[in-house]
Design an enzyme around this catalytic site. Structure first.
Site, PDB file in Angstrom:
ATOM      1  N   ASN A  11       0.860  -1.198   0.000  1.00 12.34           N
ATOM      2  CA  ASN A  11       0.000   0.000   0.000  1.00 12.34           C
ATOM      3  C   ASN A  11       0.889   1.238   0.000  1.00 12.34           C
ATOM      4  OD1 ASN A  11      -1.823   2.050   0.482  1.00 12.34           O
ATOM      5  ND2 ASN A  11      -2.298   1.434   2.592  1.00 12.34           N
ATOM      6  N   TRP A  12       0.973   1.894  -1.160  1.00 12.88           N
ATOM      7  CA  TRP A  12       1.864   3.066  -1.277  1.00 12.88           C
ATOM      8  C   TRP A  12       1.301   4.288  -0.567  1.00 12.88           C
ATOM      9  CZ3 TRP A  12       3.352   3.229  -7.226  1.00 12.88           C
ATOM     10  CH2 TRP A  12       4.049   2.057  -7.549  1.00 12.88           C
ATOM     11  N   LYS A  13       0.041   4.261  -0.232  1.00 15.91           N
ATOM     12  CA  LYS A  13      -0.637   5.441   0.337  1.00 15.91           C
ATOM     13  C   LYS A  13      -0.446   6.636  -0.631  1.00 15.91           C
ATOM     14  CE  LYS A  13       0.122   3.463   4.826  1.00 15.91           C
ATOM     15  NZ  LYS A  13      -0.004   3.624   6.257  1.00 15.91           N
ATOM     16  N   GLY A 179       2.662   1.940  10.991  1.00 14.59           N
ATOM     17  CA  GLY A 179       3.643   3.028  10.915  1.00 14.59           C
ATOM     18  C   GLY A 179       4.352   3.319  12.233  1.00 14.59           C
ATOM     19  N   SER A 219       3.688  -2.390  10.419  1.00 15.97           N
ATOM     20  CA  SER A 219       5.136  -2.420  10.627  1.00 15.97           C
ATOM     21  C   SER A 219       5.787  -3.734  10.198  1.00 15.97           C
ATOM     22  CB  SER A 219       5.464  -2.094  12.102  1.00 15.97           C
ATOM     23  OG  SER A 219       5.032  -0.781  12.412  1.00 15.97           O
ATOM     24  N   GLY A 240       2.850  -1.184   4.363  1.00 17.82           N
ATOM     25  CA  GLY A 240       2.789   0.247   4.077  1.00 17.82           C
ATOM     26  C   GLY A 240       4.183   0.790   3.804  1.00 17.82           C
ATOM     27  N   GLY A 241       4.799   1.372   4.822  1.00 25.84           N
ATOM     28  CA  GLY A 241       6.095   2.049   4.681  1.00 25.84           C
ATOM     29  C   GLY A 241       7.135   1.231   3.922  1.00 25.84           C
TER      30      GLY A 241
HETATM   31  C1  PEP Z   1      -0.741   0.169   6.349  1.00 22.99           C
HETATM   32  O1  PEP Z   1      -0.958   1.363   6.468  1.00 22.99           O
HETATM   33  O2  PEP Z   1      -1.554  -0.548   5.736  1.00 22.99           O
HETATM   34  C2  PEP Z   1       0.461  -0.383   6.947  1.00 22.99           C
HETATM   35  C3  PEP Z   1       0.470  -1.656   7.212  1.00 22.99           C
HETATM   36  O3  PEP Z   1       1.481   0.492   7.202  1.00 22.99           O
HETATM   37  P1  PEP Z   1       2.955   0.140   7.778  1.00 22.99           P
HETATM   38  O4  PEP Z   1       3.434  -1.121   7.099  1.00 22.99           O
HETATM   39  O5  PEP Z   1       3.783   1.323   7.431  1.00 22.99           O
HETATM   40  O6  PEP Z   1       2.801  -0.066   9.250  1.00 22.99           O
END
Ligand code: PEP
Length: 261
Positions: A11-13, A179, A219, A240-241
């Site tokens: 998920n690039w957001k 995050g 994370s 995400g990140g």
């Molecule tokens: C997300 O927002 O879907 C996510 C899992 O973010 P991160 O991996 O950065 O915690």
């Protein structure tokens, strides 16, 4: 028992414009090719912003790249006077396969509630998109109700109009882990995933529950992915990140190498 192909979703957001997306997907595909990634063994997909989707589609189909791709949201309405919204039909016309629905950032910043999310899920399914339904408790929920109560309730809510659905993905994403650098433990993720699969069985029947992939998100990194994928009810990750770092995301997709299987 149904075989569930592990699924690693990035998920690039709101990151990477369409030009950056082209370079990124090209490099990701090369990196996975160099690593001899087998997409039949572990499915990999990216979820770019809406404005990137056409470019990503053109690249993926032109270069016959096996990466999947999805959108980060979809309108609950088919089309019409809904300024700023994106229709499931439009996404389908761009070969989009997946759509994230009910991400905690939509729930929190855009006040999306269970009913609205249920409409989005139903609309996605109706248009042949696979919804990736996100559920998860906040730190406060965790303290008040324990880990499963809120995700279970949210999944019931999201599926309220989805009777008969056969192709969905569920992502368990504890909000406190997103995050924050503080991932849930694999055992915590498994405990909730097991409950979520039970809900899938109640609402959609045992066969669909058995075949549905439940992802963990929050994370995730290459150093912790293998522990999650060792759990019987966790079938992949929503990242995400770390999905914005090509080497790191490719390494997550190659999680089997970390466990030597
Ligand atoms: C997300 O927002 O879907 C996510 C899992 O973010 P991160 O991996 O950065 O915690």
């Amino acid at each position: 028992m149904a075989e569930r192909i592990p699924f690693i979703a990035g998920n690039w957001k709101m990151n990477l414009d369409h030009l950056q997306a082209i370079a990124f997907v090209q490099k990701l595909a090369w990196t996975l090719k160099d690593a001899r990634h087998d997409y039949g063994v572990t499915e990999v997909a990216v979820f770019p912003p809406f404005t990137d989707l056409r470019s990503v589609q053109t690249l993926i189909s032109g270069d016959k790249i096996e990466l999947g791709f999805g959108a980060q949201d979809v309108s609950a309405h088919p089309n019409g006077a809904y300024t700023g919204e994106i229709s499931a039909e439009f996404l389908k016309a761009l070969d989009v396969q997946y759509v994230i629905v009910g991400h905690s950032e939509r729930r929190q910043y855009h006040h999306e509630g269970d009913e609205h999310i249920a409409e989005k899920v139903a609309n996605a399914i109706k248009n042949g998109l696979v919804p990736v339904i996100c559920v998860g408790e906040t730190a406060e929920d965790l303290e008040l109700y324990g880990p499963s109560a809120v995700p279970v309730q949210q999944l019931h809510g999201a599926l309220a109009l989805a009777g008969g659905a056969t192709n969905i993905v569920v992502a368990y994403e504890p909000v406190w882990a997103i995050g924050s650098g503080q991932a849930a433990t694999p055992e915590q993720a498994e405990q909730v995933a097991e409950q979520l699969r039970y809900v899938l069985g109640e609402v959609l029947g045992g066969e669909v529950a058995d075949a549905t992939r439940i992802l963990y998100g929050g994370s995730v990194k290459s150093s912790n992915i293998a522990g999650f994928l060792r759990q019987p009810n966790v079938d992949g990750a929503l990242v995400g990140g770390a999905s914005l770092d090509i080497a790191e995301f490719a390494s997550i997709a190659q999680f089997r190498k970390h466990v030597g299987t």
